[in-house]
Design a protein around this motif. Sequence first.
Motif, PDB file in Angstrom:
ATOM      1  N   SER A 228      23.263  -1.087  32.994  1.00  0.00           N
ATOM      2  CA  SER A 228      24.902  -1.958  32.117  1.00  0.00           C
ATOM      3  C   SER A 228      25.750  -1.278  32.805  1.00  0.00           C
ATOM      4  O   SER A 228      26.971  -1.868  33.077  1.00  0.00           O
TER       5      SER A 228
ATOM      6  N   HIS B 134      28.972  -2.910  36.036  1.00  0.00           N
ATOM      7  CA  HIS B 134      30.616  -3.636  35.242  1.00  0.00           C
ATOM      8  C   HIS B 134      29.778  -3.782  33.476  1.00  0.00           C
ATOM      9  O   HIS B 134      30.767  -4.895  33.231  1.00  0.00           O
TER      10      HIS B 134
ATOM     11  N   LYS C  13      26.887  -5.397  31.903  1.00  0.00           N
ATOM     12  CA  LYS C  13      26.592  -5.955  31.639  1.00  0.00           C
ATOM     13  C   LYS C  13      25.106  -6.057  30.878  1.00  0.00           C
ATOM     14  O   LYS C  13      24.973  -5.402  30.657  1.00  0.00           O
TER      15      LYS C  13
ATOM     16  N   HIS D   2      23.196 -11.528  29.852  1.00  0.00           N
ATOM     17  CA  HIS D   2      24.015 -12.881  30.099  1.00  0.00           C
ATOM     18  C   HIS D   2      25.118 -12.314  31.792  1.00  0.00           C
ATOM     19  O   HIS D   2      25.297 -11.672  31.231  1.00  0.00           O
ATOM     20  N   LYS D   3      24.891 -12.926  32.492  1.00  0.00           N
ATOM     21  CA  LYS D   3      25.171 -12.328  33.929  1.00  0.00           C
ATOM     22  C   LYS D   3      27.321 -12.289  33.640  1.00  0.00           C
ATOM     23  O   LYS D   3      27.613 -11.788  34.034  1.00  0.00           O
ATOM     24  N   TYR D   4      26.902 -13.416  32.968  1.00  0.00           N
ATOM     25  CA  TYR D   4      29.097 -13.453  32.200  1.00  0.00           C
ATOM     26  C   TYR D   4      29.025 -12.893  31.340  1.00  0.00           C
ATOM     27  O   TYR D   4      30.376 -13.462  30.722  1.00  0.00           O
ATOM     28  N   ASP D   5      28.268 -12.690  30.359  1.00  0.00           N
ATOM     29  CA  ASP D   5      29.184 -11.777  29.075  1.00  0.00           C
ATOM     30  C   ASP D   5      28.528 -10.092  29.013  1.00  0.00           C
ATOM     31  O   ASP D   5      27.398  -9.756  29.193  1.00  0.00           O
ATOM     32  N   ASN D   6      29.618  -9.839  29.834  1.00  0.00           N
ATOM     33  CA  ASN D   6      29.524  -8.336  29.681  1.00  0.00           C
ATOM     34  C   ASN D   6      30.358  -8.168  28.388  1.00  0.00           C
ATOM     35  O   ASN D   6      30.622  -8.214  27.731  1.00  0.00           O
TER      36      ASN D   6
END
Length: 378
Positions: A214, A218, A220, A223-227
Amino acid sequence: MQFIDLKAQQARIRGRVDAAIARVLDHGGYIMGPEVKELETRLAAYAGVGHAVSCASGTDALLMALMVKGIGPGDAVLVPTFTFAATAEVVALLGATPVFVDILADTYNMDPGGLAAAVAEARRLGLAPRGVIPVDLFGQPADYAAIHAAAAREGLFVIADAAQSFGATLDGRRVGTLAEITATSFFPAKPLGCYGDGGAVFTDSDEIAETLRSIRVHGKGGHKYDNVRVGLNARLDTLQAAVLLEKLAIFPDEVERRDAVARRYAEGLAGLATPVVMAGATSVWAQYTIRFDDRDAMAAGLKDAGIPTAVYYPLPLHRQTAFASHPTAPGGLPRAEAAAGQVLSLPMHPYLETAEQDTVIAATRRVADRLAKGTPSA
Ligand SMILES: *Cc1c(COP(=O)(O)O)cnc(C)c1O
């Protein structure tokens, strides 16, 4: 003569490396392509450890390991002072405080006997001692049994800086299994190097491996856009993984060749201050480091004979501008300071030819004799 001959190695594998690079160009998966996963599987199998998480450099490997441990301001992490800057840099980058510990006089690795005093010093300064990063300097593991015992007494985690020792063993176990988390580097000149920057983190813990994966992208989450955490861009390039797969295939043979070179040096230089490998340990000989009172005269004499040498390291970290303000264990760090003035690394790589090595041995003995007699020049 080369200090480290990467060209000889390249000549051996050039065709296979060209083909491996061409395969990446054909499939186009430059980021986290199939070679990355395959390399991780092979690295973990070689080390005998549950997980290998590749990353962009040895420095990132150390940084990611400390991020797993949640290191931050107010924390102290103990590091040997006789190492490459990255070992302490990652601690400082996270806002924590590196506390410098002295080394053992024979192996140049961290002195386990120095941990208790460094912990006490950290507490005296109002810091929370959290962990220790032993370094496997010049290719042999630190004294992990003693370090784990001291760390357990003080409640410290252990992260191994194995940037120079991938492939070495201690009591029959490979580097990668000697601490809860191990960081290594694939910088080109390391025993296993790529053609650029690269690194890896090893652990047996599924949970730590998941967190590392993770952090590497970034922070991660599912979900790709919920870091889910603050992370890095610390991925290993697919091209470097493809190169490393070819280099790993010949690595066991190269480790044997390195050891043969080291044994020949030890015979040829008998009587001089040659390296000491700890009982139960093997080294991958990232460096072959000897020591002399008049190191600079020895280096100059070898240079005159056309022999390249290097000094790792002329300044311990606690003497470097960026780190001089950080604490050291009380009583100073005299063994590291002495080593910094005396160490000299000789040409060492798997393709060093017998005749070349004989030249190095003869010249070293000649200069040593001259220095012992006090003659100023040849
Ligand atoms: C090379 C090295 C590093 C850093 O590795 P990079 O891949 O160059 O970031 C860290 N620690 C030690 C002891 C090293 O020798």
